[in-house]
Scaffold this motif. Structure first.
Motif, mmCIF file in Angstrom:
data_model
loop_
_atom_site.group_PDB
_atom_site.id
_atom_site.type_symbol
_atom_site.label_atom_id
_atom_site.label_comp_id
_atom_site.label_asym_id
_atom_site.label_seq_id
_atom_site.Cartn_x
_atom_site.Cartn_y
_atom_site.Cartn_z
ATOM 1 N N SER A 195 0.822 -1.210 0.000
ATOM 2 C CA SER A 195 0.000 0.000 0.000
ATOM 3 C C SER A 195 0.859 1.264 0.000
ATOM 4 O O SER A 195 0.344 2.376 0.111
ATOM 5 C CB SER A 195 -0.916 0.004 1.227
ATOM 6 N N GLY A 196 2.181 1.078 -0.085
ATOM 7 C CA GLY A 196 3.071 2.224 -0.215
ATOM 8 C C GLY A 196 3.772 2.666 1.050
ATOM 9 O O GLY A 196 4.470 3.668 1.067
ATOM 10 N N LYS A 197 3.614 1.898 2.161
ATOM 11 C CA LYS A 197 4.273 2.267 3.419
ATOM 12 C C LYS A 197 5.333 1.226 3.747
ATOM 13 O O LYS A 197 5.034 0.056 3.927
ATOM 14 C CB LYS A 197 3.248 2.326 4.556
ATOM 15 N N GLY A 198 6.575 1.678 3.875
ATOM 16 C CA GLY A 198 7.668 0.733 4.096
ATOM 17 C C GLY A 198 8.164 0.651 5.519
ATOM 18 O O GLY A 198 9.035 -0.153 5.841
ATOM 19 N N CYS A 199 7.628 1.477 6.399
ATOM 20 C CA CYS A 199 8.084 1.545 7.792
ATOM 21 C C CYS A 199 6.833 1.625 8.663
ATOM 22 O O CYS A 199 6.093 2.607 8.590
ATOM 23 C CB CYS A 199 8.955 2.784 7.959
ATOM 24 N N VAL A 200 6.582 0.577 9.470
ATOM 25 C CA VAL A 200 5.272 0.443 10.106
ATOM 26 C C VAL A 200 5.413 0.075 11.581
ATOM 27 O O VAL A 200 6.108 -0.892 11.914
ATOM 28 C CB VAL A 200 4.449 -0.672 9.409
ATOM 29 N N ASP A 229 13.977 -15.209 -2.468
ATOM 30 C CA ASP A 229 15.129 -14.455 -1.959
ATOM 31 C C ASP A 229 14.730 -13.232 -1.133
ATOM 32 O O ASP A 229 15.273 -12.991 -0.064
ATOM 33 C CB ASP A 229 16.026 -14.008 -3.121
ATOM 34 N N PHE A 230 13.817 -12.437 -1.674
ATOM 35 C CA PHE A 230 13.370 -11.216 -0.991
ATOM 36 C C PHE A 230 11.868 -11.083 -1.196
ATOM 37 O O PHE A 230 11.397 -11.134 -2.341
ATOM 38 C CB PHE A 230 14.067 -9.971 -1.563
ATOM 39 N N LEU A 231 11.120 -10.877 -0.125
ATOM 40 C CA LEU A 231 9.669 -10.727 -0.277
ATOM 41 C C LEU A 231 9.325 -9.489 -1.086
ATOM 42 O O LEU A 231 8.255 -9.401 -1.706
ATOM 43 C CB LEU A 231 8.967 -10.720 1.077
ATOM 44 N N THR A 232 10.227 -8.501 -1.113
ATOM 45 C CA THR A 232 9.961 -7.268 -1.847
ATOM 46 C C THR A 232 9.935 -7.474 -3.360
ATOM 47 O O THR A 232 9.382 -6.637 -4.082
ATOM 48 C CB THR A 232 11.008 -6.192 -1.490
ATOM 49 N N LEU A 233 10.498 -8.578 -3.857
ATOM 50 C CA LEU A 233 10.484 -8.810 -5.306
ATOM 51 C C LEU A 233 9.081 -9.163 -5.796
ATOM 52 O O LEU A 233 8.559 -8.486 -6.684
ATOM 53 C CB LEU A 233 11.525 -9.876 -5.687
ATOM 54 N N PRO A 234 8.404 -10.201 -5.234
ATOM 55 C CA PRO A 234 7.012 -10.417 -5.657
ATOM 56 C C PRO A 234 6.068 -9.318 -5.182
ATOM 57 O O PRO A 234 5.085 -9.001 -5.853
ATOM 58 C CB PRO A 234 6.660 -11.776 -5.028
ATOM 59 N N ALA A 235 6.363 -8.727 -4.025
ATOM 60 C CA ALA A 235 5.499 -7.653 -3.514
ATOM 61 C C ALA A 235 5.547 -6.425 -4.414
ATOM 62 O O ALA A 235 4.572 -5.669 -4.497
ATOM 63 C CB ALA A 235 5.914 -7.285 -2.090
ATOM 64 N N TYR A 236 6.656 -6.221 -5.115
ATOM 65 C CA TYR A 236 6.813 -5.074 -6.016
ATOM 66 C C TYR A 236 5.754 -5.109 -7.126
ATOM 67 O O TYR A 236 5.270 -4.074 -7.570
ATOM 68 C CB TYR A 236 8.227 -5.076 -6.593
ATOM 69 N N GLU A 237 5.412 -6.339 -7.568
ATOM 70 C CA GLU A 237 4.379 -6.458 -8.593
ATOM 71 C C GLU A 237 3.046 -5.940 -8.067
ATOM 72 O O GLU A 237 2.296 -5.267 -8.779
ATOM 73 C CB GLU A 237 4.246 -7.926 -9.038
ATOM 74 N N LEU A 238 2.724 -6.275 -6.837
ATOM 75 C CA LEU A 238 1.470 -5.826 -6.240
ATOM 76 C C LEU A 238 1.513 -4.333 -5.935
ATOM 77 O O LEU A 238 0.513 -3.627 -6.078
ATOM 78 C CB LEU A 238 1.183 -6.611 -4.962
ATOM 79 N N LEU A 239 2.676 -3.847 -5.506
ATOM 80 C CA LEU A 239 2.831 -2.408 -5.221
ATOM 81 C C LEU A 239 2.577 -1.593 -6.475
ATOM 82 O O LEU A 239 1.859 -0.598 -6.458
ATOM 83 C CB LEU A 239 4.242 -2.123 -4.697
ATOM 84 N N SER A 240 3.115 -2.033 -7.597
ATOM 85 C CA SER A 240 2.977 -1.263 -8.820
ATOM 86 C C SER A 240 1.535 -1.248 -9.300
ATOM 87 O O SER A 240 1.079 -0.292 -9.906
ATOM 88 C CB SER A 240 3.892 -1.823 -9.914
ATOM 89 N N GLN A 241 0.789 -2.332 -9.011
ATOM 90 C CA GLN A 241 -0.619 -2.372 -9.402
ATOM 91 C C GLN A 241 -1.440 -1.338 -8.635
ATOM 92 O O GLN A 241 -2.334 -0.702 -9.171
ATOM 93 C CB GLN A 241 -1.205 -3.766 -9.126
ATOM 94 N N SER A 242 -1.098 -1.169 -7.340
ATOM 95 C CA SER A 242 -1.939 -0.318 -6.493
ATOM 96 C C SER A 242 -1.416 1.111 -6.361
ATOM 97 O O SER A 242 -2.157 2.023 -6.045
ATOM 98 C CB SER A 242 -2.065 -0.934 -5.092
ATOM 99 N N ASN A 243 -0.107 1.316 -6.604
ATOM 100 C CA ASN A 243 0.475 2.633 -6.351
ATOM 101 C C ASN A 243 1.176 3.259 -7.549
ATOM 102 O O ASN A 243 1.632 4.377 -7.464
ATOM 103 C CB ASN A 243 1.495 2.536 -5.195
ATOM 104 N N GLY A 244 1.335 2.520 -8.607
ATOM 105 C CA GLY A 244 2.035 3.100 -9.755
ATOM 106 C C GLY A 244 3.522 3.190 -9.556
ATOM 107 O O GLY A 244 4.046 2.847 -8.536
#
Length: 537
Positions: free
Chosen positions: A434-439, A522-537
């Motif tokens: 959803s665009g927040k990296g520090c929670v 390797d890194f959860l941020t790699l598959p998560a990046y696909e979802l991030l780009s869908q929702s946040n551009g």
């Protein structure tokens, strides 16, 4: 999505008037030049990581390199540390959010590390606005007015020193394409920050300062040194205008600290104990080694022998070479409950006492409310004139061996620990996409590293058929059942509105997929990046 072409750089994202101040013609030309010069080697270095990992998966263990023994055994020093980087007793870190930058620079700390990496979800808006924010911070013009409260934020007269952390070498920026392939995220963050700030910073008698994350080898350090040198020469800057601190947050890198310092010796000022990523890397590197499976995350503290050895070796290595040795993150968040806050501050104090006693020159906090406590600890070891502990050489210590750095960590795997891991990872992934990296979650400031520990621990427990302390066998089915149960708990905790707003359903599916697959992601941020780009551009 519209595509803009500028200086042979394809920009597959909106280019607002503000963003055009960052992606100028000269900035785009620089990104193209650096990408063509350095991307081929970067891809080769990433491929070499996989080859080495295959050896570890087959049973080999990391060790000090025979072929670089000469570097470890001879006398040499890194370049002298610039005056404004000599006192780093307390540093605060956080994402490149405008209000957070102002609050961090105004905190009672020496340094603010503005983070494009683990605490910043790399949405297009976040990255572009982050560069604008840091440019304004360096100019001293940054301000912010909260639309809801009307409160105005501006810099104090003597703000902390600003250092930028760039993305790791494994991350790509899909919105920027050169010759049909994405630009490395590390080059994007490095080049844009340098271009828009070097004149301001050098005019103020400083340099352009970075943190570089997740290195695994000295060859990777050489890649960064060549990138720094190339950029300095291109812009007619002295060698050493760019200075970096390297995070030792991978298990392979701890065996090459001398070599990393040597490769970067004209540009490096410090190494840092990136302890959370280091624990994650311990799991990932030794994922096939059944005798080195970690227990609950909560008991893997700096008191554990393998982590304490890492801290002491880092101090000894850095100080021998004239570099600073930075400690790790205090991720705890102050509590409004006075009794609870007393316990939190006691834990932070004990952690920082251990680091200072080991000889670290400074340490990290995630919240300004910890600054007073941590300053009090460091001020027992440092003064106005003695601003670091370079005199603590640890030369009398017995040599730290590979066996000590790899020592298995005792402790239980509990049902409570597993359920906590699930809730933390779920909430973090939902926030990240959803665009927040520090929670803030359960009293800790979580970033990508702590979420990585949470999900890889469970993956490893499943793979090696470990049992919980109550006798339950840890299986894909047990995890799937617990994930379903804990998702309901989280849904109740966060409420229906946030559950829907932050795409928790997508996060739950991603967590299930990456934790139950046969091969560790390797890194959860790699598959998560696909979802991030869908929702946040």
């Amino acid at each position: 999505m519209t595509t803009t072409s500028r200086a042979e750089l394809s920009i597959i994202a909106p280019l607002t008037n503000d963003y055009q101040q960052i992606l100028t013609e000269s900035a785009c030309a620089l990104l193209v030049e650096l990408t063509r010069e350095f991307r081929p080697r970067l891809k080769q270095l990433l491929a070499e990581r996989q080859i080495v990992q295959q050896r570890y998966d087959a049973g080999e263990l990391p060790d000090f390199l025979a072929e670089t023994a000469n570097i470890r055994q001879t006398d040499w020093q890194v370049a002298a540390i610039p005056e404004d980087l000599r006192d780093r007793r307390v540093e605060i870190t956080g994402p490149v959010d405008r209000k957070m930058i102002i609050n961090a620079l105004n905190a009672d700390v020496k340094v603010f590390m503005a983070d494009f990496e683990d605490s910043q979800a790399p949405s297009w808006q976040g990255l572009m606005q982050g560069q604008i924010n840091l440019r304004d911070a360096n100019l001293g013009t940054i301000s912010y007015t909260d639309e809801n409260s009307g409160k105005h934020y501006a810099l104090n007269p003597d703000p902390a020193l600003l250092v930028a952390r760039v993305r790791g070498m494994h991350l790509w920026e899909k919105h920027l394409v050169v010759d049909g392939e994405p630009v490395p995220g590390s080059i994007v963050d490095f080049a844009l920050y340098f271009l828009h700030n070097y004149q301001t910073r050098t005019a103020n008698g400083s340099g352009v300062y970075y943190y570089v994350p997740k290195l695994q080898t000295h060859q990777e350090a050489k890649w960064w040194d060549d990138l720094f040198r190339y950029t300095e020469q291109k812009f007619n800057q002295d060698i050493g205008c760019i200075r970096t601190t390297v995070l030792i947050e991978t298990l392979p890198a701890v065996f090459e600290m001398d070599e990393i310092l040597y490769m970067l010796k004209d540009h490096i000022v410090a190494l840092n104990c990136g302890r959370w990523d280091y624990i994650f890397s311990y799991i990932k590197t030794l994922k096939n080694h059944a005798d080195r499976v970690l227990p609950d995350r909560q008991v893997v503290t700096m008191q554990q022998p393998f982590l304490n050895a890492y801290s002491r070796l880092l101090v000894r290595t850095c100080h021998k070479r004239g570099a600073l040795a930075m400690g790790g993150m205090a991720a705890l968040i102050p509590s409004k409950d006075q009794a609870e806050n007393t316990k939190i501050l006691a834990k932070v104090r004990a952690d920082k006492e251990l680091e200072a006693k080991n000889g670290h020159d400074g340490t990290w906090i995630a919240h300004p409310g910890l600054a007073a406590t941590v300053n009090t600890v460091l001020d027992q070891y440092l003064t106005a004139t003695k601003v670091n502990q370079l005199d603590v050489t640890r030369e009398q210590d017995a040599p730290i061996t590979a066996a000590e750095l790899l020592e298995p960590c005792p402790g239980e795997r509990t049902e409570e620990g597993m359920r906590t891991n699930i809730r933390v990872a779920l909430q973090y992934i939902a926030a990240w996409i959803s665009g927040k990296g520090c929670v803030p979650i359960y009293g800790l400031m979580e970033d990508a590293a702590t979420a990585e520990i949470s999900r890889t621990s469970i993956w490893q427990w499943i793979q090696h058929k470990k049992q919980l302390s109550n006798g339950q066998l840890i299986t894909n089915q047990l995890f799937s059942t617990m994930l379903e149960q804990e998702s309901k708990v989280v849904r109740q905790e966060v409420g229906e509105a946030l559950w829907a707003e932050q795409s928790f359903t997508q996060a739950q599916q991603l967590l299930l997929d990456i934790t139950t697959c046969d091969q560790l992601v390797d890194f959860l941020t790699l598959p998560a990046y696909e979802l991030l780009s869908q929702s946040n551009g």
